[in-house]
Design a protein around this motif. Structure first.
Motif, short mmCIF file in Angstrom:
data_model
loop_
_atom_site.label_atom_id
_atom_site.label_comp_id
_atom_site.label_asym_id
_atom_site.label_seq_id
_atom_site.Cartn_x
_atom_site.Cartn_y
_atom_site.Cartn_z
N UNK A 105 42.70 -25.75 2.30
CA UNK A 105 43.99 -25.83 1.51
C UNK A 105 43.78 -25.71 0.06
N UNK A 106 42.77 -26.18 -0.26
CA UNK A 106 42.73 -26.37 -1.75
C UNK A 106 42.30 -25.02 -2.38
N UNK A 107 41.66 -24.13 -1.44
CA UNK A 107 41.27 -22.71 -1.93
C UNK A 107 42.36 -21.83 -1.93
N UNK B 92 33.91 -20.88 -3.68
CA UNK B 92 33.10 -22.24 -3.77
C UNK B 92 33.72 -23.57 -3.94
N UNK B 93 33.59 -24.55 -2.93
CA UNK B 93 33.91 -26.05 -3.35
C UNK B 93 32.65 -26.58 -4.03
N UNK B 94 32.98 -27.08 -5.10
CA UNK B 94 31.69 -27.71 -5.77
C UNK B 94 32.02 -29.28 -5.85
N UNK B 95 30.94 -29.91 -5.59
CA UNK B 95 31.03 -31.61 -5.67
C UNK B 95 30.85 -31.70 -7.33
N UNK B 96 31.00 -33.21 -7.83
CA UNK B 96 31.07 -33.65 -9.12
C UNK B 96 29.58 -33.04 -9.80
N UNK B 97 28.74 -32.96 -9.09
CA UNK B 97 27.43 -32.47 -9.65
C UNK B 97 27.26 -31.10 -9.82
N UNK B 98 28.16 -30.39 -9.33
CA UNK B 98 28.18 -28.67 -9.53
C UNK B 98 27.39 -28.27 -8.24
N UNK B 99 27.12 -29.19 -7.28
CA UNK B 99 26.40 -28.62 -5.99
C UNK B 99 27.47 -27.98 -4.96
N UNK B 100 27.19 -26.85 -4.36
CA UNK B 100 28.20 -26.28 -3.32
C UNK B 100 28.47 -27.09 -2.19
#
Length: 287
Positions: free
Chosen positions: A29-31, A94-102
């Motif tokens: 949904x975010x994408x 790509x959905x990234x976490x707060x640390x930039x990890x996919x």
């Protein structure tokens, strides 16, 4: 043309599922919102699209889930796309976490249409055949095994502003089919723990054929296509319970994991025996 942007999304408690992490539908949904942002930047907001009978029809999606997320997490959506003839757009997100990890990768093939016909909303830069070929087809069912069946209502109130269902609604139906599959095979959580086994949905391919019809019932058929070492390849079809037409189909990647060791493992003979009647190719591969 290709662009890369970042959109911020904050997860909520209501995004958590029974496994206590953010649902795959939250990512999609975010994408989806970011895909509409791209169209708005091209001059077509969703409101203008409605006014001019322009629609975004989803053709296919390839998904990978790489890291679980919890509530109250700031996620970033990074989007790029390629445009082709006949209104085709291939999004890579790509959905990234707060640390930039996919945390997740979602590749989506869509077609922009006006009054049901292809509409070139964004100028084509790549051959359509090239975009289409990057999304492999899902193999047809051979009819050599049984399939589990679930039927679910399609509620009017869950449609989007276009009067349609977002792609995540198909995802919901497919997830219902996977839960029902386990239940119909007679497997409880206690049974899986006793076998020191669980199955993690890690992604797959979804091909969208026709729109879901509000007020009707969707039929979800689920089975195992094959086992490949530590992987279970699961096939699913969503069809109209009245007409029998296939509305969507998928090939899912389920990782077989040892509960006690929290590590991938090959499925045991006990699990293979339980799944035997609903496994299309017990020896692996296809024919």
């Amino acid at each position: 043309m290709s662009v890369t942007e970042k959109e911020q999304v904050r997860t909520r408690f209501s995004d958590l599922d029974t496994q206590r992490h953010t649902t795959s539908r939250t990512y999609e949904d975010s994408c989806l919102g970011d895909r509409y942002r791209i169209l708005e930047e091209a001059g077509y907001s969703w409101k203008r699209m409605i006014e001019e009978s322009v629609r975004l029809q989803t053709v296919g999606a390839d998904i990978r889930f790489l890291a679980q997320q919890m509530e109250n997490t700031e996620l970033s959506i990074r989007t790029s796309y390629r445009s082709g003839q006949d209104g085709l757009l291939a999004f890579s997100q790509e959905v990234l976490d707060p640390n930039g990890k996919v945390a997740a990768e979602i590749k989506t093939l869509v077609r922009t249409e006006k009054d049901g016909k292809p509409f070139q909303l964004i100028a084509a830069q790549d051959p359509s055949e090239e975009l289409i070929s990057s999304f492999e087809s899902v193999p047809s069912f051979s009819g050599t095994c049984e399939r589990t069946l679930a039927e679910r209502d399609l509620f009017y109130c869950e449609r989007n502003p276009f009067g349609d269902y977002n792609p995540s609604h198909y995802w919901r139906l497919l997830e219902e089919g996977r839960w029902n599959f386990t239940a119909e095979c007679g497997l409880s959580l206690e049974d899986l723990v006793a076998m020191d086994t669980t199955l993690f949905y890690m992604g797959g391919k979804i091909r969208y054929r026709k729109p879901l019809a509000a007020g009707r019932r969707a039929k979800i058929q689920t089975w195992i296509h094959s086992f490949d070492k530590i992987w279970s390849r699961m096939r699913q079809e969503v069809s109209d319970s009245e007409t029998g037409e296939i509305l969507a189909e998928s090939m899912d990647d389920l990782l077989v994991v040892s509960v006690s060791k929290s590590r991938p493992k090959k499925p045991g003979e006990d699990l293979l025996k339980i799944f035997a009647r609903v496994t299309e190719f017990p020896e692996g591969g296809s024919k």
